[in-house]
Design a protein around this motif. Sequence first.
Motif, short mmCIF file in Angstrom:
data_model
loop_
_atom_site.label_atom_id
_atom_site.label_comp_id
_atom_site.label_asym_id
_atom_site.label_seq_id
_atom_site.Cartn_x
_atom_site.Cartn_y
_atom_site.Cartn_z
N PRO A 203 -2.86 -6.61 7.16
CA PRO A 203 -2.16 -5.32 7.16
C PRO A 203 -0.96 -5.31 6.22
N THR A 204 -0.74 -4.18 5.56
CA THR A 204 0.43 -3.99 4.71
C THR A 204 1.14 -2.71 5.13
N GLY A 205 2.19 -2.35 4.40
CA GLY A 205 3.02 -1.24 4.80
C GLY A 205 2.60 0.12 4.26
N ASP A 206 1.55 0.18 3.44
CA ASP A 206 1.13 1.47 2.90
C ASP A 206 -0.31 1.32 2.40
N ASP B 62 3.01 -0.15 -0.89
CA ASP B 62 4.32 -0.42 -0.27
C ASP B 62 5.26 -1.12 -1.24
N ASP C 200 -5.86 2.82 4.74
CA ASP C 200 -5.24 2.55 6.05
C ASP C 200 -4.25 1.39 5.98
N GLY C 201 -4.05 0.83 4.77
CA GLY C 201 -3.06 -0.23 4.58
C GLY C 201 -3.61 -1.63 4.78
#
Lengths: 241, 434
Positions: free
Chosen positions: B51-54, B73, B427-428
């Motif tokens: 998962p990442t922030g953007d 992100d 969805d990041g």
Amino acid sequence: MRRALIGCLLCAPALACAAGGPDGRWEGSIRIPGRELPLVVDLAPGTAGRWTGSLIIAGLGLKGAPLSNIVVGDAGVAFDLGAVLQNSTYGPATFNARMTGDASMAGELRQAGNVAPFTLAKVGRAQVETSPASTPVRRDFEAAWTGQVMLGDYPRTVTITVVNHAGAAATATFKVVGKQVTDLAVDLVVEEGEFLRVESSANRVTFEGRFVKDRDEIGGSVALGAFELPLVLRRVQGSAS
Amino acid sequence: MRVMVNAIALAGLAACVAANAQSTFRGDAAHSGTFGGNGPRQFHRVKWTFPTGDRIVSSPVHKDGVVYFGGDDGYVYAVDAADGRQRWKRKTDGPVPATPAIDGNSLYVGSYDGKFYALDARTGALQWKFTTDGERRFEAKGLHGMLPKNQTIPDAYDVFLSSPVVAAGAVYFGSGDGHLYALDAKSGELRWKFKTGDVVHASPAYADGVVFFGSWDSWFYAVDARTGQQKWRFHGGEDAVLHNQVGFQSSPAVVNGVVYTGCRDSNLYALDAATGSEKWRYSANGSWVITSPAVALGKVIFGTSDSSLYIVADATTGKVIAQVQGSAYMFSSPAVAGSVVFTGVLNGLLEARDLDSGKLLWEFQTDASKRNAGWILTADRKFNTPLFYPSAWRESPIVATAQQFAIGGIFSSPLVVGQAVYFGSTDGNLYALE
């Protein structure tokens, strides 16, 4: 309400580190009305009984945001995000959660006076991210440096003074003199190859420049959020290297 | 007999991939879109998600057990290919919807902050950075019929930044400032820059000392890689009213002396790499060709946007071999691994298709796509346009595309390493499937 929960957590006799405790990677979502936000929380026991953690929220640009004021008890977990998502009236964004099973928890996010429920499920081992840390700098950098930037047709004199500390990271002061004198709180000093980076995250101001040895100057720019101003820093006369 | 011919052809392809393979967009400097080994013909499991922030628009690349990509992100990421754990991340000051290129120990990538970075691929430490004249999106008055018609509007579908290619000691990339840049790969010093008439967000391909790329000025250029002098240029379509059928967003593939490139004028062009003369074209009848074509075993594979067609054409003649109706827009470029083609779709599907027939072998749907927040998708996973795009006035189109892009869509082009497929999603998450 939050104070009561934290009080309850502090009174809990032991930290829940075993399987079924808060240690691990947790995934779920925050149910803000009309906007469900995916949430990933990493929690791990650190040294001296203190917990460490970081958070990811896709859509808010948050990747590895550090958790502050983490309180873990048998009943659950509480933490806040420090300056991230902070509101000047209501303070930091806070998360309070109760364990609802061996691998699940549910709680509330409070931000800017609003409250939204969230749920989390444990999905694996914690992957806590550490914040960038300052480094010692080369002897060439250890000095007072000054230069001018133009902002709104007014010149501002910038002076950055970098100091090494035996066995520890360097620190710096960051002074801007224009219509008034502003001392920016520096929280990051990093040497990376030929580059020096001095950051004031509270002010969202960063200087980054490349050392040019034969001219004894650091050529770079000051970033004010998304905007950059070119800045060449020259060693202040008499300032030691 | 056909089996034997295919076996020989596959062996030739494998040798070609091994010789030219790079850790770069589309797998090699010529952008063939082919990867070594055989991709999975069956879906087994999600290996991991990161998962990442953007949203992730960038495509992953691989080197020595590490997957590298950019995030919107603002970070450039290095992730362990085996377990999905982060090796390092490096902050830039803008979204990174470009794909990194790795050469030696250096990773090269541009950011929306208008800077081009060289990082140490082992640690993420900065080696040098170069400042362009700044990034921006393609824009036009009344773009795509948005209103009011005299208002200049940035193109929300201009989602990619140009991905660099490294060759002969230089790194080449396009910029929103309208230039193609050539920098010294070691020092970051400018070798030359080539001016076009508009945004260059397509990614340059390199073959035989020539850099090939398209611009939003609707010209496609071939430029001498050493001098920056134009060798030839080719003109795509124009659209003076809506500015909808204009400009090169697709990145070219150069194989066997032929340049293949899509265009927003709804054509896929095959051009002579030496002269720029047109050999053939495929018309998608008004539907953009954003995907960068893959070329393998004498076939060209590409997709279209709103008509959602998956097409396999003969590379020499342009004759359509297979044409399959897909479910939604394709911006993600096909990746060929053995007999399987992997493509991302904007409705959140990763599709694996048979190379010869285009037949769907398996599909994976991102979680955000399954949730279908706001009913952006119909029950059969097409875009539910009447519900999310109710008006062409004011901010409505901008909000609509933001919603359209937020349902776990796949702009990112898949990377295939052995039996694993890697791609990013809006969805990041970076997904690893096997």
